[in-house]
Design an enzyme around this catalytic site. Structure first.
Site, PDB file in Angstrom:
ATOM      1  N   LYS A  13       0.864  -1.119   0.021  1.00  0.00           N
ATOM      2  CA  LYS A  13       0.038  -0.012  -0.032  1.00  0.00           C
ATOM      3  C   LYS A  13       0.765   1.208   0.139  1.00  0.00           C
ATOM      4  CE  LYS A  13      -2.091  -1.146   3.753  1.00  0.00           C
ATOM      5  NZ  LYS A  13      -1.313  -2.622   4.200  1.00  0.00           N
ATOM      6  N   ARG A  88      -9.531   0.784   8.115  1.00  0.00           N
ATOM      7  CA  ARG A  88      -9.461  -0.553   8.149  1.00  0.00           C
ATOM      8  C   ARG A  88     -10.212  -1.257   9.180  1.00  0.00           C
ATOM      9  NH1 ARG A  88      -3.399  -1.632   9.497  1.00  0.00           N
ATOM     10  NH2 ARG A  88      -2.901   0.613   8.539  1.00  0.00           N
ATOM     11  N   ARG A 123      11.676  -6.191   5.114  1.00  0.00           N
ATOM     12  CA  ARG A 123      11.480  -4.740   4.879  1.00  0.00           C
ATOM     13  C   ARG A 123      12.278  -4.004   5.906  1.00  0.00           C
ATOM     14  NH1 ARG A 123       5.626  -2.043   5.360  1.00  0.00           N
ATOM     15  NH2 ARG A 123       5.526  -3.419   7.376  1.00  0.00           N
ATOM     16  N   ARG A 156      10.976  -2.418  11.163  1.00  0.00           N
ATOM     17  CA  ARG A 156      10.075  -1.961  12.098  1.00  0.00           C
ATOM     18  C   ARG A 156       9.446  -2.876  13.425  1.00  0.00           C
ATOM     19  NH1 ARG A 156       5.179   0.059   8.142  1.00  0.00           N
ATOM     20  NH2 ARG A 156       3.722  -1.131   9.381  1.00  0.00           N
ATOM     21  N   ARG A 167      -1.043  -8.768  13.633  1.00  0.00           N
ATOM     22  CA  ARG A 167      -1.590  -7.811  12.504  1.00  0.00           C
ATOM     23  C   ARG A 167      -2.425  -8.620  11.414  1.00  0.00           C
ATOM     24  NH1 ARG A 167       3.679  -5.544  10.619  1.00  0.00           N
ATOM     25  NH2 ARG A 167       2.561  -4.155   9.158  1.00  0.00           N
TER      26      ARG A 167
END
Ligand code: AP5
Length: 219
Positions: A13, A88, A123, A156, A167
């Site tokens: 996203k 969301r 990531r 992160r 999540r």
């Protein structure tokens, strides 16, 4: 153009929102980035948000909706925006669609879960400007410097396996209600989020092209 991006954590996203914002010259509004800024510092609110983010939980609907609406009321959103990470939950979606900032379309980026786990574990992000990177061929970029502003790249906290599991679970719980809601409004569009970043962007470009050819609906 008022576009919302929805999809699993790590679906791309943020990556695609940046490209959309650049091409159509509209602001990229990421509620995740807003909270990553708000969590800095030693205030009670910062500590509370830091905990929620690190555990992979969701910020309350009331807080996120207020923060999103405050941002959307800015002058730079008058010509449109790309919303990344909001709405969301069904409550957030209902609030958004009852507001002056209702979406033209909610674009769902579909990516298989196995690919998501791979993307999130590799990531790395700039702790300062939030730019997102991943190393090619499994190369770990941790400790490298952000090419944009020279700050160090980090992982992160919510990309750690326990937070990722929470999540993914929260996403799955909210997925069908949001999909059904936007489907019933006739404003849902799904695209395949797998393949190179530019290929995914090309798919989005086509959808936006078709959207811009449609007659404008009353707001
Ligand atoms: P947020 O930052 O919105 O997290 P998220 O939705 O989990 O999404 P991500 O940022 O993890 O992933 P992404 O889809 O943007 O993927 P990306 O482009 O980085 O929110 C963080 C937290 O804030 C939430 O957990 C919650 O606590 C709070 N929050 C935010 N909004 C909220 C709300 N509305 N309500 C309540 N709480 C809220 O890509 C991922 C990786 O894949 C990158 O390394 C990238 O380089 C790579 N990649 C991207 N595209 C491709 C591709 N096509 N091929 C290969 N690799 C790719």
């Amino acid at each position: 153009m008022r576009l919302g991006l929805f999809g699993l954590p790590g679906a791309g996203k943020g990556t695609q929102a940046q490209k959309i914002a650049q091409k159509w010259v509209i602001p990229h509004i990421s509620t995740g980035d807003i909270f990553r800024e708000l969590q800095k510092g030693n205030t009670t609110l910062a500590k509370e948000i830091r905990g929620i983010l690190a555990r992979g939980e969701l910020v309350s609907d009331d807080m996120v909706t207020k923060i999103a609406f405050d941002r959307l009321a800015n002058e730079d959103c008058k010509r449109g925006f790309v919303l990344d990470g909001f709405p969301r939950t069904l409550n957030q979606a209902r609030a958004l669609e009852a507001s002056p900032f209702s979406l033209d379309v909610l674009l769902v980026i579909d990516v298989a879960k196995a690919e998501i786990v791979k993307r999130l574990s590799s990531r790395r992000v700039c702790g300062h400007c939030h730019s997102v990177y991943s190393g090619e061929d499994g190369q770990d970029l941790i400790g490298n410097l952000c090419p944009k502003d020279g700050h160090i790249l980090i992982q992160r906290p919510d990309d750690m396996p326990e937070a990722v599991a929470i999540r993914l679970e929260l996403f799955e719980r909210n997925f069908s209600p949001i999909m059904d809601f936007y489907q019933s409004l006739g404003r849902l569009c799904r695209i395949d989020g797998q393949g190179p970043v530019d290929t995914v962007f090309e798919r989005i470009r086509k959808v936006i092209g078709q959207l811009n050819e449609r007659p404008k609906r009353d707001k």
